[in-house]
Design an enzyme around this catalytic site. Structure first.
Site, PDB file in Angstrom:
ATOM      1  N   LEU A  33     -28.869  10.060  17.085  1.00  0.00           N
ATOM      2  CA  LEU A  33     -27.475   9.270  17.143  1.00  0.00           C
ATOM      3  C   LEU A  33     -26.700   9.885  18.185  1.00  0.00           C
ATOM      4  CD1 LEU A  33     -27.179   9.395  13.197  1.00  0.00           C
ATOM      5  CD2 LEU A  33     -28.273   7.702  14.483  1.00  0.00           C
ATOM      6  N   HIS A  37     -23.511   5.151  17.532  1.00  0.00           N
ATOM      7  CA  HIS A  37     -23.808   4.838  16.329  1.00  0.00           C
ATOM      8  C   HIS A  37     -22.760   5.405  15.215  1.00  0.00           C
ATOM      9  CE1 HIS A  37     -28.012   5.823  18.080  1.00  0.00           C
ATOM     10  NE2 HIS A  37     -28.253   4.331  17.467  1.00  0.00           N
ATOM     11  N   SER A 185     -26.712   4.695  24.734  1.00  0.00           N
ATOM     12  CA  SER A 185     -28.159   4.483  24.143  1.00  0.00           C
ATOM     13  C   SER A 185     -28.831   5.702  24.064  1.00  0.00           C
ATOM     14  CB  SER A 185     -28.575   3.491  25.224  1.00  0.00           C
ATOM     15  OG  SER A 185     -30.151   3.032  24.806  1.00  0.00           O
TER      16      SER A 185
HETATM   17  P1  AMP Z   1     -30.521   1.718  17.434  1.00  0.00           P
HETATM   18  O1  AMP Z   1     -30.534   3.223  16.827  1.00  0.00           O
HETATM   19  O2  AMP Z   1     -30.567   1.948  18.893  1.00  0.00           O
HETATM   20  O3  AMP Z   1     -31.435   0.775  16.898  1.00  0.00           O
HETATM   21  O4  AMP Z   1     -28.926   1.360  17.344  1.00  0.00           O
HETATM   22  C1  AMP Z   1     -28.454   1.253  15.813  1.00  0.00           C
HETATM   23  C2  AMP Z   1     -27.131   0.325  15.944  1.00  0.00           C
HETATM   24  O5  AMP Z   1     -26.181   1.178  16.747  1.00  0.00           O
HETATM   25  C3  AMP Z   1     -27.492  -0.893  16.538  1.00  0.00           C
HETATM   26  O6  AMP Z   1     -26.683  -1.901  15.619  1.00  0.00           O
HETATM   27  C4  AMP Z   1     -26.747  -0.889  17.826  1.00  0.00           C
HETATM   28  O7  AMP Z   1     -26.400  -1.954  18.368  1.00  0.00           O
HETATM   29  C5  AMP Z   1     -25.775   0.012  17.645  1.00  0.00           C
HETATM   30  N1  AMP Z   1     -25.578   0.831  18.862  1.00  0.00           N
HETATM   31  C6  AMP Z   1     -26.335   1.425  19.793  1.00  0.00           C
HETATM   32  N2  AMP Z   1     -25.680   1.901  20.955  1.00  0.00           N
HETATM   33  C7  AMP Z   1     -24.246   1.500  20.730  1.00  0.00           C
HETATM   34  C8  AMP Z   1     -23.265   1.395  21.665  1.00  0.00           C
HETATM   35  N3  AMP Z   1     -23.222   2.089  22.738  1.00  0.00           N
HETATM   36  N4  AMP Z   1     -22.107   0.910  21.202  1.00  0.00           N
HETATM   37  C9  AMP Z   1     -22.001   0.214  19.912  1.00  0.00           C
HETATM   38  N5  AMP Z   1     -23.107   0.274  19.035  1.00  0.00           N
HETATM   39  C10 AMP Z   1     -24.266   0.732  19.507  1.00  0.00           C
END
Ligand code: AMP
Length: 280
Positions: A33, A37, A185
Site C-alpha cells: 500500500l 491506496h 503505483s
Molecule cells: P492495486 O493494489 O494496484 O490493485 O490498486 C488497488 C486500488 O487502488 C485500485 O482501485 C487502484 O486504482 C487504486 N490506486 C492505485 N494507485 C492509485 C493512485 N496513485 N491514485 C489513486 N488510486 C490508486
C-alpha cells in the site's frame, strides 16, 4: 483493526455489522500500500461506518510472463499503514479465494475490455471482473472505492455492477501523484533510481498535451504524436497513447471532453497514467 484470512470469519463479522445498521465501505487492493491506496481508505472512512480493505494478489488477473511471482507482498507493513482508518483487512490465500476444485465460471465484460490495456493484457480484465465479483459477494459492501489511476478498470467495474445488479455504489477516486507528478503505483518500486527520475515524463507530457489542446489549439493527432515522441526520446517503450471520451468511446478530434491514456514500459515496470482534459 483485525486481519482476517477466512471468508467465513469475515462474513460472520460483517453480518453482525449489517444487522446493527452499519454501512460497509470496501477498498479492494493487491497490497504494498501507498498513499494512493490510503486515499481510497480515507474516503471510505469518511463515508462509511465499517471499512474493509482486501489485500490479495489475484493470480487470475496476471498474464503469462507477468509479475505475479515478484509482485511485492508486504502485509505487515500494509497493516500498519491502514490501521488508523480500517476496521478489517481481509487477506485470503489463493486457496481460500479459489478453492481446490476446478473453477468453471467466468465473468467476462465485453467491448470496453478489448482495447487500451486489454490489447496487451488480453485476460487481465477477465481476472479483475472475476475476483471483484467474488469479493463483492463475500463482503457485500454498500460502497466500494476504486482509483481513477486504473480508469479502464473503474469503467469495467461500473459496467459489471450495472449488468449484474450488484447493490453497491462505486466511488471513483482521483489519481494520487508523487510531488514530481508520477502516479503512485506499487510497481514504481521496480524502477531503478535513474528510471525513477525519468518516469514523471509521462505526466509532464500529458500536461503539455493539455496545454497544446486547450490553449495552443493543436490537433489531437499532433498532440498524441508529440507525447509518443517525448516518451520514446526519454527511453520508454510505448504500449499505447490514446484519446477517448470519458466513457471510453473512440474520438479523432478534440471536440468534447477527453481522457488521454498512456501505457509504457520503463525497464521492468509497465506504467499507466491518464489525464482528463476538458473541452474549452
Ligand atoms: P492495486 O493494489 O494496484 O490493485 O490498486 C488497488 C486500488 O487502488 C485500485 O482501485 C487502484 O486504482 C487504486 N490506486 C492505485 N494507485 C492509485 C493512485 N496513485 N491514485 C489513486 N488510486 C490508486
Amino acid at each position: 483493526m483485525q486481519i482476517l484470512h477466512q471468508i467465513t470469519s469475515l462474513r460472520a463479522y460483517l453480518q453482525q455489522q449489517r444487522q446493527s445498521g452499519k454501512t460497509i465501505g470496501f477498498v479492494p487492493t493487491m497490497g504494498n500500500l501507498h498513499q494512493g491506496h490510503l486515499t481510497l481508505v480515507q474516503q471510505a472512512r469518511q463515508k462509511c461506518d465499517i471499512v474493509v480493505v482486501s489485500i490479495f494478489v489475484n493470480p487470475t488477473q496476471f498474464g503469462v510472463g507477468e509479475d505475479y511471482d515478484s509482485y511485492p507482498r508486504t502485509l505487515e507493513q500494509d497493516s500498519q499503514l491502514v490501521a488508523q482508518d480500517c476496521d478489517v483487512i481481509f487477506a485470503p490465500s489463493v486457496e481460500e479465494m479459489y478453492g481446490s476444485q476446478p473453477r468453471l465460471t467466468q465473468v467476462l465484460v465485453s467491448e470496453i475490455t478489448q482495447d487500451l490495456c486489454g490489447k496487451s493484457r488480453p485476460t487481465h480484465f477477465d481476472g479483475v471482473a472475476l475476483v471483484v465479483s467474488k469479493l463483492f459477494n463475500i463482503v457485500r459492501p454498500h460502497y466500494a472505492f476504486f482509483g481513477e489511476k486504473d480508469y479502464q478498470q473503474l469503467a469495467v467495474i461500473r459496467q459489471l455492477v450495472q449488468d449484474l445488479n450488484f447493490p453497491i455504489q462505486i466511488i471513483g477516486v482521483p489519481i494520487v501523484r508523487a510531488e514530481d507528478g508520477l502516479a503512485l503505483s506499487s510497481r514504481n518500486g521496480y524502477l531503478t533510481e535513474a528510471q525513477r527520475k525519468i518516469a514523471p515524463t509521462i505526466y509532464q507530457s500529458l500536461q503539455q498535451a493539455k496545454q497544446d489542446l486547450q490553449q495552443n489549439k493543436q490537433s489531437l493527432s499532433k498532440v498524441l504524436a508529440h507525447i509518443r515522441e517525448q516518451l520514446n526520446q526519454a527511453g520508454f517503450d510505448v504500449d499505447y497513447i490514446e484519446a477517448r471520451t470519458p466513457t471510453l468511446q473512440k474520438i479523432d478530434e478534440f471536440t468534447q471532453d477527453i481522457v488521454i491514456f498512456v501505457a509504457a514500459k520503463l525497464g521492468k515496470p509497465r506504467l499507466i497514467d491518464n489525464l482528463y482534459i476538458a473541452f474549452v
